[in-house]
Every structure is written in C-alpha cells, then in structure tokens.
Design a protein around this motif. Structure first.
Motif, PDB file in Angstrom:
ATOM      1  N   ALA A  52       0.837  -1.204   0.000  1.00 53.29           N
ATOM      2  CA  ALA A  52       0.000   0.000   0.000  1.00 53.29           C
ATOM      3  C   ALA A  52       0.869   1.251   0.000  1.00 53.29           C
ATOM      4  O   ALA A  52       0.575   2.227  -0.703  1.00 53.29           O
ATOM      5  CB  ALA A  52      -0.933  -0.005   1.204  1.00 53.29           C
ATOM      6  N   ALA A  53       1.963   1.233   0.769  1.00 54.24           N
ATOM      7  CA  ALA A  53       2.863   2.389   0.811  1.00 54.24           C
ATOM      8  C   ALA A  53       3.538   2.599  -0.545  1.00 54.24           C
ATOM      9  O   ALA A  53       3.703   3.739  -0.996  1.00 54.24           O
ATOM     10  CB  ALA A  53       3.913   2.200   1.903  1.00 54.24           C
ATOM     11  N   GLU A  54       3.909   1.510  -1.218  1.00 45.75           N
ATOM     12  CA  GLU A  54       4.536   1.624  -2.535  1.00 45.75           C
ATOM     13  C   GLU A  54       3.553   2.193  -3.558  1.00 45.75           C
ATOM     14  O   GLU A  54       3.918   3.045  -4.371  1.00 45.75           O
ATOM     15  CB  GLU A  54       5.052   0.260  -2.994  1.00 45.75           C
ATOM     16  N   ARG A  55       2.302   1.719  -3.518  1.00 48.19           N
ATOM     17  CA  ARG A  55       1.295   2.241  -4.446  1.00 48.19           C
ATOM     18  C   ARG A  55       1.033   3.720  -4.186  1.00 48.19           C
ATOM     19  O   ARG A  55       0.899   4.514  -5.117  1.00 48.19           O
ATOM     20  CB  ARG A  55      -0.007   1.444  -4.340  1.00 48.19           C
ATOM     21  N   LEU A  56       0.997   4.101  -2.917  1.00 43.13           N
ATOM     22  CA  LEU A  56       0.789   5.504  -2.555  1.00 43.13           C
ATOM     23  C   LEU A  56       1.960   6.367  -3.036  1.00 43.13           C
ATOM     24  O   LEU A  56       1.754   7.456  -3.586  1.00 43.13           O
ATOM     25  CB  LEU A  56       0.625   5.621  -1.037  1.00 43.13           C
ATOM     26  N   ALA A  57       3.178   5.880  -2.869  1.00 46.59           N
ATOM     27  CA  ALA A  57       4.361   6.620  -3.332  1.00 46.59           C
ATOM     28  C   ALA A  57       4.358   6.750  -4.857  1.00 46.59           C
ATOM     29  O   ALA A  57       4.711   7.805  -5.397  1.00 46.59           O
ATOM     30  CB  ALA A  57       5.636   5.921  -2.868  1.00 46.59           C
ATOM     31  N   LEU A  58       3.947   5.696  -5.552  1.00 49.90           N
ATOM     32  CA  LEU A  58       3.874   5.750  -7.012  1.00 49.90           C
ATOM     33  C   LEU A  58       2.840   6.778  -7.457  1.00 49.90           C
ATOM     34  O   LEU A  58       3.105   7.595  -8.333  1.00 49.90           O
ATOM     35  CB  LEU A  58       3.540   4.369  -7.591  1.00 49.90           C
ATOM     36  N   ARG A  59       1.672   6.757  -6.842  1.00 45.24           N
ATOM     37  CA  ARG A  59       0.621   7.729  -7.190  1.00 45.24           C
ATOM     38  C   ARG A  59       1.092   9.158  -6.918  1.00 45.24           C
ATOM     39  O   ARG A  59       0.820  10.067  -7.701  1.00 45.24           O
ATOM     40  CB  ARG A  59      -0.659   7.448  -6.404  1.00 45.24           C
ATOM     41  N   VAL A  61       3.534  10.109  -9.674  1.00 45.17           N
ATOM     42  CA  VAL A  61       2.815  10.338 -10.938  1.00 45.17           C
ATOM     43  C   VAL A  61       2.122  11.699 -10.888  1.00 45.17           C
ATOM     44  O   VAL A  61       2.097  12.426 -11.886  1.00 45.17           O
ATOM     45  CB  VAL A  61       1.813   9.198 -11.205  1.00 45.17           C
ATOM     46  N   ALA A  62       1.590  12.076  -9.735  1.00 42.74           N
ATOM     47  CA  ALA A  62       0.903  13.368  -9.607  1.00 42.74           C
ATOM     48  C   ALA A  62       1.855  14.546  -9.813  1.00 42.74           C
ATOM     49  O   ALA A  62       1.420  15.635 -10.172  1.00 42.74           O
ATOM     50  CB  ALA A  62       0.232  13.463  -8.243  1.00 42.74           C
ATOM     51  N   ARG A  63       3.154  14.356  -9.598  1.00 44.57           N
ATOM     52  CA  ARG A  63       4.136  15.440  -9.781  1.00 44.57           C
ATOM     53  C   ARG A  63       4.596  15.573 -11.236  1.00 44.57           C
ATOM     54  O   ARG A  63       5.319  16.517 -11.564  1.00 44.57           O
ATOM     55  CB  ARG A  63       5.340  15.207  -8.871  1.00 44.57           C
ATOM     56  N   LEU A  64       4.209  14.654 -12.085  1.00 46.15           N
ATOM     57  CA  LEU A  64       4.583  14.721 -13.504  1.00 46.15           C
ATOM     58  C   LEU A  64       3.797  15.825 -14.197  1.00 46.15           C
ATOM     59  O   LEU A  64       2.793  16.301 -13.667  1.00 46.15           O
ATOM     60  CB  LEU A  64       4.277  13.385 -14.180  1.00 46.15           C
ATOM     61  N   LEU A 116       7.138   7.649 -18.887  1.00 41.21           N
ATOM     62  CA  LEU A 116       7.847   6.743 -17.982  1.00 41.21           C
ATOM     63  C   LEU A 116       9.312   7.145 -17.849  1.00 41.21           C
ATOM     64  O   LEU A 116       9.897   7.032 -16.770  1.00 41.21           O
ATOM     65  CB  LEU A 116       7.724   5.295 -18.465  1.00 41.21           C
ATOM     66  N   GLY A 117       9.917   7.629 -18.935  1.00 41.04           N
ATOM     67  CA  GLY A 117      11.290   8.125 -18.862  1.00 41.04           C
ATOM     68  C   GLY A 117      11.388   9.326 -17.931  1.00 41.04           C
ATOM     69  O   GLY A 117      12.320   9.437 -17.129  1.00 41.04           O
ATOM     70  N   ARG A 172      13.538   9.400 -14.461  1.00 40.52           N
ATOM     71  CA  ARG A 172      14.534  10.422 -14.140  1.00 40.52           C
ATOM     72  C   ARG A 172      14.195  11.149 -12.850  1.00 40.52           C
ATOM     73  O   ARG A 172      15.069  11.423 -12.029  1.00 40.52           O
ATOM     74  CB  ARG A 172      14.659  11.423 -15.292  1.00 40.52           C
ATOM     75  N   MET A 173      12.904  11.432 -12.657  1.00 40.59           N
ATOM     76  CA  MET A 173      12.481  12.129 -11.457  1.00 40.59           C
ATOM     77  C   MET A 173      12.751  11.279 -10.216  1.00 40.59           C
ATOM     78  O   MET A 173      13.282  11.759  -9.216  1.00 40.59           O
ATOM     79  CB  MET A 173      10.991  12.465 -11.541  1.00 40.59           C
ATOM     80  N   LEU A 174      12.420   9.996 -10.281  1.00 41.11           N
ATOM     81  CA  LEU A 174      12.618   9.115  -9.131  1.00 41.11           C
ATOM     82  C   LEU A 174      14.096   8.825  -8.898  1.00 41.11           C
ATOM     83  O   LEU A 174      14.525   8.688  -7.760  1.00 41.11           O
ATOM     84  CB  LEU A 174      11.833   7.815  -9.319  1.00 41.11           C
ATOM     85  N   ALA A 175      14.885   8.741  -9.963  1.00 41.61           N
ATOM     86  CA  ALA A 175      16.324   8.489  -9.806  1.00 41.61           C
ATOM     87  C   ALA A 175      16.991   9.644  -9.067  1.00 41.61           C
ATOM     88  O   ALA A 175      17.925   9.435  -8.288  1.00 41.61           O
ATOM     89  CB  ALA A 175      16.981   8.290 -11.164  1.00 41.61           C
ATOM     90  N   ALA A 176      16.505  10.853  -9.286  1.00 43.79           N
ATOM     91  CA  ALA A 176      17.073  12.013  -8.603  1.00 43.79           C
ATOM     92  C   ALA A 176      16.726  12.003  -7.116  1.00 43.79           C
ATOM     93  O   ALA A 176      17.443  12.567  -6.298  1.00 43.79           O
ATOM     94  CB  ALA A 176      16.566  13.302  -9.239  1.00 43.79           C
TER      95      ALA A 176
END
Length: 183
Positions: free
Chosen positions: A108-115, A118-121, A162-163, A167-171
C-alpha cells in the motif's frame, strides 16, 4: 492511401518532411506552453496530420502556412480537451490480502508513493499514467477514448512519460555505495 504511401511521390514527401522539420519543431515549441501541452506531443500530432493527408490532396500548397495552421488547430484541440477533462480523484482500491500484514502495508505504501510521484509529472503524463494504472485495467482503445488522443500515439507518449518518471525518481533515490565508494 496517404501522402507517404505513394511510391512515386516518396522522394518528394521525404524532402518535404526534411524541409518542414525545423518549422514544425519551432511552431510546436511556441504554441505548446500556452496550450498546456508537451511540445513533442504537439509536434507528433502535426506529423500524424501530414501522414493522414490523402494522396489525391498532394503535399500542402503553402507548407509554412499549413504547418502554422495545423499546429494552431492541434493546440486548440488540446486546450479544449484539457478544459473537458478532470483529474481522477478516486482512491486506490485495497490490495488483495496475499501474505502478511507487513507485506500488505508495504504494498500500500509503494502504491501511494507511485501515485504521489505520478501526480508530480506534467499534467498530460499524469493523466495518461493514471489511466494506465486504473484498477479496471483499461485497453489502449479505452484510454485513448478517455483522454481524447489517438491510440497510436499512446505508446510513444507513455514511453516519454515513464522516462520522465524514471529520471524524477532516480534524482530522489540515493545512489548505492559500491564497495565502500560512492559512484
């Protein structure tokens, strides 16, 4: 049959594309911010319109004017779509219970972090990835209809989004150490 499918006109069509590329890029770059679109998406829409031109119509009589008019028409279409669309504000469905409560909480925490990521894109990427992450598992045809874009452009746009997410998550993620040394 479209303009670029016609074998005798292929050299002319290729020369036209090469000649129009800088103009299409410049016009799309100028119009995209005001329309709230990604310049690459607007550019792609213009190229699709050129490819969809029937052979009988031939190449545009005044290519510069055709590019300008087409970019503006696609930008208007994007603005209209943005006014009609509303972001999905639903909640994530509960994950099926598969294992321990700790595993369920972590999922649930991983899904929340992913959402949240995605909202910051950019808006278009966020809408596309939200649609693709929908619990109903929609098809490309359904997603294209929902977002008002061509089904053929979903794959390239998804790849760019997705790219951007990668990049955003890698930073945000710390670089792991390699044998005591930081890379």
């Amino acid at each position: 049959m479209t303009l670029l499918d016609h074998e005798p006109g292929r050299a002319t069509a290729t020369a036209l594309v090469v000649r129009l590329e800088p103009l299409v890029r410049a016009e799309a770059g100028a119009e995209a911010p005001a329309a709230g679109l990604d310049p690459a998406d607007l550019e792609q829409a213009v190229w699709l319109r050129l490819l969809e031109r029937p052979v009988a119509a031939g190449p545009p009589g005044d290519p510069a004017r055709w590019v300008r008019d087409t970019v503006r028409a696609e930008a208007r279409k994007g603005r209209r779509a943005a006014r009609r669309e509303r972001p999905y504000a639903g909640t994530e469905p509960a994950a099926p219970h598969t294992g321990s409560p700790e595993r369920a909480a972590l999922g649930a925490a991983e899904r929340l972090a992913l959402r949240a990521a995605v909202a910051r894109l950019p808006e278009r990427c966020a809408r596309l990835l939200d649609a693709m992450l929908a619990p109903t598992d929609p098809t490309y045809r359904e997603i294209a209809g929902e977002l008002g874009m061509s089904q053929g452009s979903l794959g390239p746009i998804r790849s760019r989004c997705l790219g951007c997410l990668r990049r955003m998550l890698a930073a945000e993620v710390a670089v792991p150490e390699l044998r005591g040394r930081v890379r």
